[in-house]
Design a protein around this motif. Structure first.
Motif: not given
Length: 212
Positions: A100, A103-104, A138
């Motif tokens: 997470l 990809d953030t 995302f």
């Protein structure tokens, strides 16, 4: 009778934890480079909007967080789970968070690029194309993260994994092509400027192809 499990355990460590350890070493060295770039930006780009500065700071913090998550995952597997074959059969919270956070960070970076593209071209649909690819990636990553939280003891969801990887590659290629188009349209009558633009275009395209 105990040798097969430990042979399998050793193989898993060499195939997964080994590359993770190498990436941590390289990432640690690159943290200095990234930090230097961030400091240079804040020192010489004071006229940029506050939103842009916040995005750059956000990306910098995410890079540091990503590095510490990788180190924490290695520590859990190699120190806390030392000699325990079952330790590699379950994802740690660091493993799940890495997906997470990574990809953030990608979404934040593409937000910066989309803003720069809009400032240079004044064509909003180019920025929309970049952000659409980033948001799709995302979404797959978020779905993958949720499935990993729900079932940390099984293999990561194939749809989420391959969906995130494929859309990430496609969005990177789209962004590189758009950047190349925007730079190419800003050619100058001065040969030196055109050579610099050509080098930037080639670097952008090669980086996208090599890293994905």
């Amino acid at each position: 009778m105990d040798s097969p499990p430990f042979e399998s355990f050793s193989r898993v460590l060499s195939e997964t934890i080994g590359p993770l350890f190498v990436s941590a070493i390289i990432g640690g060295a690159l943290q200095g480079v990234i930090g230097g770039q961030a400091i240079y930006y804040f020192k010489y780009n004071k006229a940029d909007p506050l939103v842009m500065k916040c995005l750059v700071l956000f990306v910098w913090v995410l890079n540091i967080l990503h590095y510490f998550l990788v180190v924490d995952a290695i520590f859990i597997y190699t120190v806390n789970g030392h000699g325990d074959p079952s330790s590699v059969s379950r994802l740690t919270w660091s493993d799940i968070a890495i997906v997470l956070v990574s990809d953030t960070g990608d979404l934040a970076v593409k937000s910066i690029f989309s803003y720069r593209v809009w400032r240079l071209s004044r064509q909003w649909y180019l920025s929309v194309a970049i952000m659409t690819g980033a948001l799709v990636t995302f979404s797959f990553s978020l779905y993958l993260t949720i499935t990993m939280i729900q079932s940390p003891s099984v293999m990561p969801n194939a749809v989420g994994t391959f969906g995130a990887l494929i859309t990430l590659a496609i969005s990177d290629i789209i962004m590189s092509v758009i950047l190349a188009m925007v730079f190419w349209k800003r050619r100058s009558v001065f040969p030196t400027v055109n050579r610099v633009l050509r080098m930037v275009i080639l670097y952008s395209l090669e980086t996208s192809l090599v890293t994905r």
